[in-house]
Motif scaffolding. Structure first.
Motif, PDB file in Angstrom:
ATOM      1  N   PRO A  44       0.826  -1.215   0.000  1.00 40.62           N
ATOM      2  CA  PRO A  44       0.000   0.000   0.000  1.00 40.62           C
ATOM      3  C   PRO A  44       0.859   1.263   0.000  1.00 40.62           C
ATOM      4  CG  PRO A  44      -0.021  -1.003   2.177  1.00 40.62           C
ATOM      5  CD  PRO A  44       0.827  -1.891   1.306  1.00 40.62           C
ATOM      6  N   TRP A  80      -2.729  -6.809   2.696  1.00 43.30           N
ATOM      7  CA  TRP A  80      -1.723  -5.762   2.535  1.00 43.30           C
ATOM      8  C   TRP A  80      -0.338  -6.234   2.914  1.00 43.30           C
ATOM      9  CZ3 TRP A  80      -4.741  -2.797  -0.032  1.00 43.30           C
ATOM     10  CH2 TRP A  80      -6.099  -2.798   0.282  1.00 43.30           C
ATOM     11  N   ALA A  82       2.466  -4.754   3.915  1.00 42.66           N
ATOM     12  CA  ALA A  82       2.633  -3.346   4.278  1.00 42.66           C
ATOM     13  C   ALA A  82       3.972  -2.942   4.897  1.00 42.66           C
ATOM     14  CB  ALA A  82       1.494  -2.940   5.212  1.00 42.66           C
ATOM     15  N   THR A 102       0.928   3.659   7.096  1.00 40.52           N
ATOM     16  CA  THR A 102       0.380   2.417   6.557  1.00 40.52           C
ATOM     17  C   THR A 102      -1.143   2.409   6.615  1.00 40.52           C
ATOM     18  OG1 THR A 102       2.365   1.210   7.222  1.00 40.52           O
ATOM     19  CG2 THR A 102       0.393  -0.095   6.849  1.00 40.52           C
ATOM     20  N   ILE A 106      -3.551   2.183   3.413  1.00 39.89           N
ATOM     21  CA  ILE A 106      -4.459   1.049   3.270  1.00 39.89           C
ATOM     22  C   ILE A 106      -5.889   1.546   3.058  1.00 39.89           C
ATOM     23  CG2 ILE A 106      -5.583  -0.819   4.561  1.00 39.89           C
ATOM     24  CD1 ILE A 106      -2.848  -1.577   5.669  1.00 39.89           C
ATOM     25  N   LYS A 110      -7.987   0.562  -0.149  1.00 38.80           N
ATOM     26  CA  LYS A 110      -9.215  -0.212   0.029  1.00 38.80           C
ATOM     27  C   LYS A 110     -10.387   0.493  -0.646  1.00 38.80           C
ATOM     28  CE  LYS A 110     -11.581  -2.755   3.656  1.00 38.80           C
ATOM     29  NZ  LYS A 110     -11.584  -3.078   5.083  1.00 38.80           N
ATOM     30  N   GLU A 125      -9.497 -10.051   5.234  1.00 36.15           N
ATOM     31  CA  GLU A 125      -8.413  -9.099   4.989  1.00 36.15           C
ATOM     32  C   GLU A 125      -7.279  -9.301   5.998  1.00 36.15           C
ATOM     33  OE1 GLU A 125      -9.970  -5.159   5.251  1.00 36.15           O
ATOM     34  OE2 GLU A 125      -8.011  -4.195   5.264  1.00 36.15           O
ATOM     35  N   ASN A 127      -3.026  -8.100   7.105  1.00 41.10           N
ATOM     36  CA  ASN A 127      -2.065  -7.006   7.052  1.00 41.10           C
ATOM     37  C   ASN A 127      -0.771  -7.521   7.686  1.00 41.10           C
ATOM     38  OD1 ASN A 127      -0.492  -4.807   7.704  1.00 41.10           O
ATOM     39  ND2 ASN A 127      -2.191  -3.556   8.419  1.00 41.10           N
TER      40      ASN A 127
END
Length: 804
Positions: A44, A80, A82, A102, A106, A110, A125, A127
RNA sequence: GCGGGUGUGGCGGAAUUGGCAGACGCACUAGCCUUAGGAGCUAGCGCAUUAGCGUGCAGGUUCAAGUCCUGUCACCCGCACCA
């Protein structure tokens, strides 16, 4: 009065409905047939979504939506990746914590992904920067450590001068940093390494069992670089034995000198025996100073230094050979030493010419080896080679290997180009490595109960010039107690590379909220392997190789059910700027997906990106071409005003519908979205020519188009009252026997040249077709007065009459 | 150098168990409509005045070749002193 096609309103409406109803959440009912579709989760970045992302996401979204309509329980997740430098750099520059950066990025990503109507299961989802996620990344590291596959080693590493951070070999491109393009230099550092080389053979063999596109398999094979050869023992005049690796054991009699890498450990050992040690050390220093880029640039010109006072004995003929050091021999491959056979190796030949060394032919069949090396080994015969004389190269190789083995002078050996994975990074924004160093106990892993080892808050994330991680300054955090002896210990301050979190993320999607295990056995057994994984070619030797390695390791310790993570891998081409160059800020040719969604709508954007060309090839963006996709959808929309009763296909369109269902069904599976859309456009043109469409026809048409343009088709489904929501309907089927029209146009050729076209019944017999063909006046004229030699009828295609 | 791939209209691209080259779309041209617009509709659109010629180039096989064979050129991607 019919409604206009208000894409903005329609798209928002259906996105909200899908969200609210969790329409695309994968079911936990493990009795259903499953399909696990995966796209690479994005990093992201602050720039937001690139138009390249949706190319991959739309393609597998289409596959996923079709699979759902076909009755599969589909897992199509998103998350993600990230951790990473750009976020950290942005945080440093703007004095915001990377986790906040972050979070913001994100949220933007999104929003953008949702605006394109992807059927991701957002309830899963993930991360990689979330401690509840990286707890398991750390857990996997501990398993690797326990099995001896993670180790710390002082070595020469690739150092990016701009990122101030080490890089894996896979991250160095032409001597420059894969990420920022800065020059890469060598630096002696102690690093965590992962023994991916232990898995070289498995990674290679596993490729035989998976459905990856060939260029991915080939690239991975080349990167792993297996080569079968022989390790041969030589003795130096000092009495030391040392080994060399060669793939040409057959040419052992042709060795005229030896070369060692400047870093070879024997050089140090021989310090008092080498008469020109100063010169040798100077060369070694010079070689170390060179960056990767300089080394490649200077690759053509061979350099080296002869060791005075030390020589080697060729084990086959007891000949004394001089030893050189040269940086064309790499310490990291084979044994760091070679025998040089200038007659039959390009590099050795070049070096021999430069240093005036003898060149002895041992394989005949080429030109004079004094003029050029003869490297061909398929046809040559051995000469000047004692017991090998007269043999072919292949026979000689075997005979020599046997002789070496019998005399305890060598053995067959397989080498790989693949190197171990440099796993530490001297940066803040990554997973902390869960290990401490204790004076008494050495490197000690944290107990699993202490995971996650959370990244501490620091005042400054600035990378340091001395090559230490920013975490090193956190003395409170660094100083700790040894889990083993309870004494004083210090934490590892390097963090993991970005590739860590992405090496197993597809497993977490199977069971993302599990806090006892990284995923339950049941979930893994049901969902794994990933049925179809699409991603970029740039990850072939990075992410794709790394994640296969981790997965194979997890399989070996019994925590995942399959040896390979991905059953099928495809790859999309890049979307280039309008000028045919790579999109970039500096070139000013970047297209923002938000603008396209706003001006044309998500459905148009999706259709356009799929229609842009061959999915696997790079394609330039074209702003004017988007209009074609928009017009297409508007025409489909307008059909709702021409709706007539009738659940059947009209006879004149029946074959066309059957063909199109077949074509679209098969093309989606083959990732030929461009031709699927072309077929739908073509069918639309034929429907329009009739001036109306029946309800049954429209229903089928909307189903076929739904994976491509999901919002508009749902809306039309509702407007027409076809019942329920489209996404709950069934994918249409076709009847193979109904795919052909009853009458077809065929071409009539005379001597292969087209003279006429006629309509004939599809099932016409050959003689009848030929007879009909001859009735045509143009054909009659062309064959008039000549002798017919041959007459052919290719069913439903053409008649060819050959005359003389 | 090694490995992989691609060459088809003005453009993106279709078509490969050999069988009508240029589907589908963009751009363009002409006409219609018009509240005048970068909207919509209709028609045309590989080259050529004709016979014909056309899938990077040169040969070959075949009734028939973009597709198969031989040679060759150009470009793209990956790896790159891996012994």
């Amino acid at each position: 009065m019919s409604k206009a096609y208000d894409y903005a309103k329609i798209e928002k409406k259906w996105q909200d409905i899908w969200d609210e109803k969790q329409t695309f959440a994968a079911k936990d009912d493990y009795s259903l047939p499953k399909f696990y579709g995966l796209v690479e989760f994005p990093y992201p970045s602050g720039q937001g979504l690139h138009v390249g992302h949706p190319r991959s996401y739309t393609a597998l979204d289409i596959v996923s939506r079709k699979k759902r309509l076909e009755g599969y329980n589909v897992l199509y997740p998103m998350g993600w990746d990230a951790f990473g430098l750009p976020t950290e750099n942005f945080a440093i520059k703007n004095h915001i914590h990377p986790s906040i950066v972050t979070e913001n990025n994100i949220a933007n990503f999104k929003r953008q992904l949702k605006s394109l109507g992807f059927s991701f299961d957002w309830s899963r989802e993930i991360n990689t920067t979330d401690p509840s996620y990286y707890k398991w990344t750390q857990w996997i590291f501990l398993q690797l450590f326990k099995k001896g596959l993670a180790y710390k080693k002082k070595m020469s590493v690739n150092w990016c001068t701009s990122c101030k951070c080490v890089l894996a070999n896979e991250e160095v491109v032409n001597g420059h940093c894969e990420r920022c393009g800065s020059e890469v230099v060598h630096k002696e550092k102690s690093q965590w390494m992962l023994k991916i080389t232990d898995y070289a053979e498995k990674l290679l063999e596993g490729l035989n069992d998976v459905d990856f596109i060939d260029r991915v398999k080939t690239q991975q094979r080349n990167w792993i670089g297996r080569s079968y050869g022989t390790q041969v023992k030589f003795t130096a005049s000092t009495g030391d034995e040392f080994e060399i690796f060669t793939t040409r054991a057959d040419t052992l009699f042709g060795a005229t000198y030896m070369v060692m890498s400047p870093e070879h450990p024997l050089i140090e050992k021989w310090a008092d025996k080498i008469e020109n040690m100063e010169e040798v050390l100077a060369y070694k220093q010079e070689a170390a100073k060179k960056s990767d880029f300089e080394r490649t640039e200077l690759a053509k010109d061979k350099t080296g230094v002869k060791l005075e006072g030390v020589t080697a004995i060729n084990p086959v003929n007891k000949k004394e050979l001089p030893i050189f050091i040269s940086d064309y021999v790499l310490i990291s491959y084979g044994t760091g030493a070679i025998m040089a056979v200038p007659a039959h190796d390009d590099r050795d030949w070049e070096f021999a010419k430069k240093f005036g060394l003898p060149i002895i032919e041992v394989v005949s069949g080429g030109e004079d080896v004094q003029n050029a090396p003869y490297t061909e080994c398929a046809t040559g015969k051995m000469v000047n080679s004692g017991f090998l004389d007269g043999l072919s190269v292949e026979e000689a190789k075997k005979a020599m290997q046997k002789w070496l083995a019998d005399n305890n002078l060598g053995c067959v050996k397989t080498n790989y180009k693949l190197r171990d994975w440099v796993f530490s990074r001297q940066r803040y924004w990554g997973e902390p490595i869960p290990v401490v160093y204790c004076e008494k106990c050495g490197y000690v892993p944290l107990p699993e109960s202490e995971l996650p080892l959370v990244l501490p808050n620091v005042d400054s994330y600035e990378p340091t010039d001395n090559g230490e991680s920013p975490l090193a300054k956190m003395t409170d955090w660094v100083n700790t107690t040894c889990p083993h002896c309870g004494g004083h210990a210090v934490r590892e301050t390097d963090t993991m590379p970005q590739w860590a979190g992405s090496s197993w993320y597809f497993l977490r999607y199977c069971d993302p909220h599990n806090d006892k295990e990284f995923a339950s056995k049941e979930a893994l057994e049901y969902w794994c392997p990933v049925d179809w994984y699409n991603g970029g070619m740039e990850h072939t030797t990075l992410h794709l190789l790394y994640s296969r390695f981790w997965h194979k390791f997890l399989y070996d310790i019994g925590v995942v059910p399959n040896p390979e993570p991905y059953a099928k891998r495809t790859s999309h081409g890049m979307i280039l700027g309008e000028n045919g160059e790579k999109m970039s800020k500096s070139r000013g040719n970047v297209v923002n997906p938000d603008d396209i969604v706003r001006d044309y709508g998500a459905d148009t954007m999706r259709v356009y990106e799929m229609f842009i060309g061959d999915f696997e090839k790079a394609a330039p963006w074209s702003q004017s071409s988007i209009k074609g996709s928009k017009r297409f959808l508007e025409k489909v929309w307008a059909l709702n005003e021409k709706l007539t009763d009738g659940e059947e296909y009209r006879p004149e369109l029946e074959a066309n519908f059957n063909r199109t269902i077949k074509k679209v069904t098969e093309d989606i599976e083959g990732l030929k979205m461009n031709t699927a859309i072309a077929a739908l456009m073509s069918l639309l043109n034929d429907i329009q020519a009739t001036g109306s469409i029946t309800r049954g026809e429209y229903r089928t048409y909307l189903l076929l188009l739904n994976p491509f343009a999901p919002h508009m088709t749902e809306e039309l489904w509702e407007i027409c009252g076809f019942g329920g929501m489209l996404n709950e309907a069934k994918w249409p089927t076709f009847d193979e026997s109904k795919c052909v029209d009853s009458a077809v146009e065929i071409a009539i050729q005379v001597n292969g040249k087209i003279k006429a076209r006629i309509n004939v019944p599809a099932e016409i017999a050959a003689p009848d077709a030929i007879a009909l063909a001859k009735e045509d006046s143009a054909v009659a004229e062309a064959i008039g007065g000549k002798t017919v030699i041959k007459e052919l009828y290719v069913p439903k295609k053409l008649v060819n009459i050959v005359v003389k």
